[in-house]
Design a protein around this motif. Structure first.
Motif, mmCIF file in Angstrom:
data_model
loop_
_atom_site.group_PDB
_atom_site.id
_atom_site.type_symbol
_atom_site.label_atom_id
_atom_site.label_comp_id
_atom_site.label_asym_id
_atom_site.label_seq_id
_atom_site.Cartn_x
_atom_site.Cartn_y
_atom_site.Cartn_z
ATOM 1 N N MET A 1 25.773 7.405 -26.748
ATOM 2 C CA MET A 1 25.837 7.440 -28.209
ATOM 3 C C MET A 1 24.506 6.998 -28.816
ATOM 4 O O MET A 1 24.033 7.570 -29.802
ATOM 5 C CB MET A 1 26.970 6.538 -28.706
ATOM 6 C CG MET A 1 27.198 6.581 -30.210
ATOM 7 S SD MET A 1 28.526 5.470 -30.729
ATOM 8 C CE MET A 1 29.915 6.197 -29.833
ATOM 9 N N VAL A 2 23.911 5.971 -28.214
ATOM 10 C CA VAL A 2 22.614 5.475 -28.703
ATOM 11 C C VAL A 2 21.553 6.565 -28.564
ATOM 12 O O VAL A 2 20.783 6.840 -29.496
ATOM 13 C CB VAL A 2 22.182 4.204 -27.941
ATOM 14 C CG1 VAL A 2 20.776 3.777 -28.355
ATOM 15 C CG2 VAL A 2 23.171 3.077 -28.189
ATOM 16 N N TRP B 1 20.027 -1.337 -33.587
ATOM 17 C CA TRP B 1 19.436 -0.860 -34.838
ATOM 18 C C TRP B 1 17.921 -1.005 -34.834
ATOM 19 O O TRP B 1 17.217 -0.271 -35.512
ATOM 20 C CB TRP B 1 20.068 -1.551 -36.047
ATOM 21 C CG TRP B 1 19.815 -3.037 -36.159
ATOM 22 C CD1 TRP B 1 20.569 -4.041 -35.637
ATOM 23 C CD2 TRP B 1 18.730 -3.666 -36.865
ATOM 24 N NE1 TRP B 1 20.033 -5.256 -35.957
ATOM 25 C CE2 TRP B 1 18.904 -5.068 -36.720
ATOM 26 C CE3 TRP B 1 17.652 -3.196 -37.602
ATOM 27 C CZ2 TRP B 1 18.020 -5.993 -37.284
ATOM 28 C CZ3 TRP B 1 16.775 -4.112 -38.159
ATOM 29 C CH2 TRP B 1 16.958 -5.487 -38.003
ATOM 30 N N TYR C 1 16.650 2.222 -33.461
ATOM 31 C CA TYR C 1 16.698 3.317 -34.427
ATOM 32 C C TYR C 1 15.513 3.266 -35.398
ATOM 33 O O TYR C 1 14.902 4.294 -35.716
ATOM 34 C CB TYR C 1 18.008 3.270 -35.211
ATOM 35 C CG TYR C 1 19.242 3.495 -34.368
ATOM 36 C CD1 TYR C 1 19.185 4.204 -33.161
ATOM 37 C CD2 TYR C 1 20.481 2.997 -34.763
ATOM 38 C CE1 TYR C 1 20.311 4.407 -32.390
ATOM 39 C CE2 TYR C 1 21.620 3.204 -34.000
ATOM 40 C CZ TYR C 1 21.531 3.903 -32.807
ATOM 41 O OH TYR C 1 22.657 4.111 -32.040
ATOM 42 N N HIS D 1 28.049 2.783 -23.779
ATOM 43 C CA HIS D 1 27.822 3.531 -25.016
ATOM 44 C C HIS D 1 26.377 4.009 -25.138
ATOM 45 O O HIS D 1 25.928 4.367 -26.226
ATOM 46 C CB HIS D 1 28.183 2.661 -26.232
ATOM 47 C CG HIS D 1 29.650 2.340 -26.309
ATOM 48 N ND1 HIS D 1 30.201 1.244 -25.692
ATOM 49 C CD2 HIS D 1 30.675 2.995 -26.919
ATOM 50 C CE1 HIS D 1 31.504 1.215 -25.922
ATOM 51 N NE2 HIS D 1 31.817 2.277 -26.668
ATOM 52 N N GLY E 1 22.025 9.835 -28.280
ATOM 53 C CA GLY E 1 22.345 10.935 -29.182
ATOM 54 C C GLY E 1 21.915 10.640 -30.614
ATOM 55 O O GLY E 1 21.371 11.506 -31.304
ATOM 56 N N THR E 2 22.149 9.401 -31.066
ATOM 57 C CA THR E 2 21.721 9.011 -32.412
ATOM 58 C C THR E 2 20.205 9.035 -32.519
ATOM 59 O O THR E 2 19.645 9.482 -33.534
ATOM 60 C CB THR E 2 22.257 7.609 -32.756
ATOM 61 O OG1 THR E 2 23.684 7.594 -32.618
ATOM 62 C CG2 THR E 2 21.884 7.221 -34.177
ATOM 63 N N ALA E 3 19.534 8.549 -31.473
ATOM 64 C CA ALA E 3 18.067 8.545 -31.479
ATOM 65 C C ALA E 3 17.520 9.967 -31.562
ATOM 66 O O ALA E 3 16.542 10.233 -32.274
ATOM 67 C CB ALA E 3 17.534 7.843 -30.229
ATOM 68 N N THR F 1 19.068 12.527 -32.915
ATOM 69 C CA THR F 1 19.340 13.002 -34.276
ATOM 70 C C THR F 1 18.293 12.479 -35.245
ATOM 71 O O THR F 1 17.804 13.217 -36.115
ATOM 72 C CB THR F 1 20.748 12.565 -34.715
ATOM 73 O OG1 THR F 1 21.709 13.057 -33.786
ATOM 74 C CG2 THR F 1 21.066 13.097 -36.102
ATOM 75 N N ILE F 2 17.945 11.204 -35.105
ATOM 76 C CA ILE F 2 16.891 10.611 -35.943
ATOM 77 C C ILE F 2 15.580 11.356 -35.734
ATOM 78 O O ILE F 2 14.848 11.651 -36.693
ATOM 79 C CB ILE F 2 16.728 9.115 -35.617
ATOM 80 C CG1 ILE F 2 17.955 8.333 -36.100
ATOM 81 C CG2 ILE F 2 15.449 8.544 -36.247
ATOM 82 C CD1 ILE F 2 17.996 6.891 -35.632
#
Length: 438
Positions: free
Chosen positions: A45-46, A99, A102, A42, A48-50, A52-53
């Motif tokens: 996904m990590v 988390w 993030y 995954h 991609g989220t980073a 986005t942040i």
């Protein structure tokens, strides 16, 4: 181009930019490895989220920081932000939960969102000669492109000597070296900003309001849309075309990115010469047409050599729009308002990326990559037509205008008439661009 490095202050700041970029590049590689260590399958996904942040921090933090910190010493603030970024890099190798990543990424990217526009706005104050400033913009673009080539190679070399956690050491060193170089520079004294302003909302939106009230900058924003259409498709879908469609290797994907970077470097090297022969508007609109041509051509790619050619052209068009934008921002602002305008450009351009990245991926899956290139080509074409309308061909620096609502004793018209001319920018006294009839 390199004669501008004779200026000691600029040379130190350019070196600071280089070492900070190398540190950031190492952090990018290390973050990918950290994500895989924490999330295994995954990891995407990590990451991609980073990302986005990162974009959210860039969009919302930059204008807020410009409003809150504008009265502080620029040198002290830049050094502090570098040290904050170094501190975050110290903690990243020791995180044990996703988390944690993030939170630290948000702090790191928030510091970068404060640092980058202020750093960019400082350069024209140091290099007041427009030709030198144009050279500096080209060098800056070149530095970004070289970082994209050098950082992965440097990371690969370091990984033969240490674990991935050690890459963050290079990041820490880069940010600390940047802080020390900035400390060695004597910054010009910035003119005092107008203190008679309303609340935090007005201060935060000040740069964006001035930006959107300036015709040439509205045109720049439209061209930013075309830039993100091309850039997002290259960044998100290169691997799909090269490895899924053509059945080639990861090395071929890396080579495709090299051609895109090569086009950008070519544009950076040629820009000072081109801008001696043509106006910014002509070059940037021509580059937008190049992006449109590249996007539509990419929908019919059938061979890797075609991809290399198109990616080179897209890289050149990308840089011929991005690089001169600093000239437009400088031309469109007073010295004391410049950080606000650079923050607005930083925020608004990254808002475009915030939409372009997910759309490039989602549409690529739903519609297919070829059709997605055509869709993005249409969006870029609409952006070009909008830029033509928003940024008029007649764009003089000195503009005749009329102040109807000023009292007779107002300082701005005390020594002139209500109808007068001077170099015109949007500010507290000129909140709207004058109509041609004025």
């Amino acid at each position: 181009m390199f004669t501008v490095l004779a200026n000691h202050s600029y040379r130190q700041l350019f070196l600071a930019q280089i070492v900070a970029l190398l540190g950031t590049g190492l952090a990018t590689v290390a973050l990918s490895l950290l994500a895989y260590d924490l999330a295994d399958d995954h990891a995407g996904m990590v990451i991609g989220t980073a990302l986005t942040i990162k974009m959210l921090a860039y969009v919302f933090i930059a204008p807020l920081a410009s409003a809150l910190f504008r009265a502080l010493s620029r040198r002290k603030l830049l050094v502090t932000l570098d040290l904050i970024r170094a501190s975050v890099a110290v903690f990243l190798p020791f995180v044990s939960e996703v988390w944690h990543v993030y939170i630290l990424i948000f702090i790191l990217q928030s510091a970068s969102a404060c640092f980058t526009p202020l750093f960019q706005a400082t350069i024209p104050d140091i290099l007041e000669n427009e030709e030198q400033y144009t050279q500096a913009l080209s060098l800056s673009r070149l530095a970004y492109d070289l970082e994209n080539l050098i950082s992965p190679a440097l990371a690969a070399l370091m990984l033969t000597l240490m674990t991935w956690q050690g890459l963050f050491t290079g990041t820490v060193i880069g940010f600390i070296a940047s802080a020390l170089l900035i400390l060695s520079v004597t910054f010009p004294i910035m003119k005092a900003a107008n203190k008679n302003r309303s609340g935090i909302y007005q201060k935060t939106t000040r740069g964006i309001r001035f930006y959107l009230a300036t015709p040439r900058l509205r045109g720049l924003l439209a061209m930013n849309v075309a830039v993100t259409c091309a850039g997002a498709m290259v960044i998100v879908n290169s691997v799909v075309i090269v490895q899924s469609t053509f059945g080639l290797s990861a090395q071929d994907t890396a080579l495709a990115f090299t051609f895109f970077g090569g086009g950008s470097m070519f544009a950076a090297l040629t820009m000072p010469c081109l801008l001696k022969r043509m106006q910014d508007r002509t070059l940037m609109l021509g580059a937008t047409l190049l992006l449109i041509l590249g996007l539509f051509s990419a929908s019919r790619i059938s061979h890797i050599i075609e991809l290399w050619t198109i990616w080179f052209l897209l890289g050149a068009g990308y840089a011929w729009i991005q690089t001169p934008s600093g000239r437009l921002l400088t031309r469109s602002s007073h010295e004391e308002d410049r950080p606000d305008l650079f923050a607005a450009q930083f925020s608004l351009s990254h808002a475009c990326w915030l939409f372009a990245y997910p759309l490039a991926g989602w549409l690529g899956v739903k519609l297919g990559v070829s059709l997605t290139f055509s869709v993005f080509g249409m969006v870029a074409l609409l952006a070009f037509l909008l830029a033509l309308k928003l940024w008029p061909a007649e764009d003089p620096e000195v503009v005749e205008h009329y102040h109807a609502n000023f009292p007779e004793n107002h300082p701005h018209i005390a020594h002139s008439k209500r109808l007068h001319s001077h170099p015109f920018v949007i500010d507290d006294l000129h909140e709207k661009w004058p109509r041609k009839s004025n």
